[in-house]
Design an enzyme around this catalytic site. Sequence first.
Site, short mmCIF file in Angstrom:
data_model
loop_
_atom_site.label_atom_id
_atom_site.label_comp_id
_atom_site.label_asym_id
_atom_site.label_seq_id
_atom_site.Cartn_x
_atom_site.Cartn_y
_atom_site.Cartn_z
N ASP A 117 115.12 5.88 57.15
CA ASP A 117 116.39 5.75 56.43
C ASP A 117 116.10 5.24 55.03
OD1 ASP A 117 117.93 6.53 58.61
OD2 ASP A 117 118.24 4.49 59.32
N ASP A 136 121.70 11.54 59.28
CA ASP A 136 122.78 10.67 59.75
C ASP A 136 124.14 11.17 59.25
OD1 ASP A 136 120.85 9.05 60.92
OD2 ASP A 136 120.83 7.62 59.26
#
Length: 156
Positions: A117, A136
Amino acid sequence: MRLLYWTAFWVFLLDQATKYLVVHAMDLRVLGRIDVLPPYLNLRMAWNYGINFGLMAGDSPVTRWVLIAVALVISGAVLWWVHHEPAGRWQKIAAGLLVGGAIGNVIDRLIYGAVADFLNMSCCGINNPYAFNVADIAVFVGAFGLVLLPAGKKPS
């Protein structure tokens, strides 16, 4: 179904390309942070061993493989559902977003042991401590679309 598969392919490709660019080419894994347009857009390296927001996080091989299996089962279930139930154009795109994003994060777990991320956005005096990635976003938008978009018409 072709629209679903193409959407999934391009989402997967975009996700993996952005991760490679940011994590390796821009060396975020070493730098840890790059301010792009603070506070609105920042790059913050975060290895997510759990699900959203680090829930169920644990650097355990069991957790890793369970989350891989769950993502693959959900992706398979979505593919089966869209194949067997009438789905409109937008539902197929939503399903492709969800599947492409899920597979992108599965690949991260296979390669790195965690999901890479890196996107961090804050605004208006609120400091967001969380990071996320293209996959995501795609999973969230795809799931939202599958719930809210109307189904296709049943063949007569």
